[in-house]
Design an enzyme around this catalytic site. Structure first.
Site, mmCIF file in Angstrom:
data_model
loop_
_atom_site.group_PDB
_atom_site.id
_atom_site.type_symbol
_atom_site.label_atom_id
_atom_site.label_comp_id
_atom_site.label_asym_id
_atom_site.label_seq_id
_atom_site.Cartn_x
_atom_site.Cartn_y
_atom_site.Cartn_z
ATOM 1 N N CYS A 26 0.832 -1.210 0.000
ATOM 2 C CA CYS A 26 0.000 0.000 0.000
ATOM 3 C C CYS A 26 0.860 1.252 0.000
ATOM 4 C CB CYS A 26 -0.915 0.002 1.228
ATOM 5 S SG CYS A 26 -1.831 1.544 1.451
ATOM 6 N N CYS B 225 0.325 3.291 3.538
ATOM 7 C CA CYS B 225 0.651 2.768 4.866
ATOM 8 C C CYS B 225 1.930 3.405 5.412
ATOM 9 C CB CYS B 225 0.802 1.250 4.815
ATOM 10 S SG CYS B 225 -0.764 0.346 4.919
ATOM 11 N N SER C 200 -9.172 5.124 -5.273
ATOM 12 C CA SER C 200 -8.129 4.351 -5.947
ATOM 13 C C SER C 200 -7.220 3.595 -4.991
ATOM 14 C CB SER C 200 -7.271 5.287 -6.821
ATOM 15 O OG SER C 200 -6.662 6.291 -6.025
ATOM 16 N N HIS D 33 -6.676 2.181 1.573
ATOM 17 C CA HIS D 33 -6.271 2.704 2.884
ATOM 18 C C HIS D 33 -7.176 3.898 3.224
ATOM 19 C CE1 HIS D 33 -3.008 3.177 6.002
ATOM 20 N NE2 HIS D 33 -3.736 4.277 6.179
ATOM 21 N N GLN E 240 -9.036 13.715 1.063
ATOM 22 C CA GLN E 240 -8.222 14.643 0.286
ATOM 23 C C GLN E 240 -8.580 16.084 0.619
ATOM 24 O OE1 GLN E 240 -7.513 13.695 -3.960
ATOM 25 N NE2 GLN E 240 -8.886 11.949 -3.666
#
Length: 348
Positions: free
Chosen positions: A52, A55, A163, A166, A170
């Site tokens: 990821c 992460c 997309s 996690h 934004q």
């Protein structure tokens, strides 16, 4: 002739924030469904995923390594829709072919280092830290002389175009007011100039008296299904006190706001026993260094699911060519959400 029933008969409702109408067709919820069913992603993510990009401690696609963060974590979007650079542009007066450069900054806010921890499963104290991060970013970005609006939002779930699984949101900060914000500001301002009060304060006071569309509330905020809601289980968190932006919150209001975010997102997950997808976002005063007494802090939640975890509401055809339309009355949606538990289904 039958007497009108807003839970049975088609009708239109007015949205004073956008100066638009919506068609409500509650009887259509009874129609059989043989259309598309969404595929549910398996909810078996680990706490840390080595592949990821979001992460803690992992390297992102551009080669930059994330900090070993322990709470919310912010970084500038590696694939920003907006760019900071100022560009030279000569204005041309062609009314049917107008364009202008747009400057801005895009950031990503990871809510938690845990790859599998969405907002409804976080502790209120940890959601508070996310709210505090939003406030810090509102100040930092809004202080840039070319930034006039800071849009904080989250797209949750692959069905909403997210997309990366996690849990994150934004922030898009830009030099112009986005279209929806500009329309909202125009209508808030017109109401304030006429009545010398906040449109949303007056609206919420009436909703609280009625109770019909109130989902949950505490001392400082209420979650309502707006009278003019478009999406099936759309809600809005509205502050009971009239203030314009996230930085005007008291410590008690910050906690109360975090409580309301958790309460409504838990109810969403409990509706169909799934990690409920939505787009959410805060609407608040611009950062254009102008007084905005008309603005009243609120947060929208736009979830697409309609009948089950796999059937969503489509905005096509009439909605694109005519006006927004919904298949269940806001009052019915509010009742369903209100009666859901505030304990997450995974903990029962």
């Amino acid at each position: 002739m039958q007497h009108f029933n807003h839970n049975e008969h088609p009708h239109r409702r007015y949205n004073p924030l956008l100066d638009e109408w919506i068609l409500v067709s509650p009887h259509r919820a009874k129609r059989p469904w043989q259309g598309q069913n969404e595929t549910l992603p398996e909810d078996n993510r680990p706490e840390h995923d080595e592949t990821c990009y979001l992460c803690a401690g992992n390297v992102r696609a551009n080669g930059i390594k994330n900090e070993d963060y322990t709470n919310s974590y912010v970084f500038e979007n590696d694939f920003s829709a907006l760019l900071k650079d100022d560009v030279l542009y000569e204005t041309k007066n062609k009314s049917l072919f107008q364009q202008k450069p747009e400057r801005g900054i895009n950031k990503v806010v990871c809510f938690s280092p845990k790859h599998n921890l969405t907002l409804p499963e976080m502790e209120v104290s940890d959601i508070e830290k996310v709210v505090q991060t939003w406030a810090e970013q509102y100040i930092e970005l809004g202080n840039q002389d070319f930034i006039n609006y800071v849009q904080i939002f989250e797209n949750k779930g692959s069905v909403m175009g997210c997309s990366n699984p996690h849990p994150h949101g934004q922030i898009w900060a830009q030099s112009s007011l986005p279209t929806q914000v500009e329309k909202t500001q125009k209508n808030l301002r017109a109401y304030y100039d006429k009545n010398k009060t906040s449109l949303l304060k007056d609206y919420l006071d009436q909703e609280l008296k009625s109770g019909e569309r109130v989902v949950v509330e505490n001392n400082h905020f209420a979650v309502v299904v707006p009278f003019w809601a478009t999406w099936p289980y759309e809600t809005m968190i509205i502050s009971k006190r009239h203030f314009g932006s996230i930085i005007a919150m008291t410590a008690a209001e910050t906690t109360a706001f975090a409580e309301m975010i958790k309460a409504i997102t838990v109810k969403y997950d409990n509706l169909f026993n799934t990690s409920f997808p939505y787009s959410s976002g805060i609407h608040q005063a611009p950062t254009d260094r102008v007084s905005h007494p008309e603005w009243h802090f609120h947060m929208h939640f736009y979830p697409p699911l309609l009948r089950s975890a796999t059937v969503k509401k489509f905005m096509v055809g009439y909605e694109m060519l005519g006006e927004a339309q919904r298949d269940i009355s806001p009052e019915q949606s509010a009742k369903i959400l209100r009666e859901l538990s505030e304990v997450h289904y995974k903990k029962k």
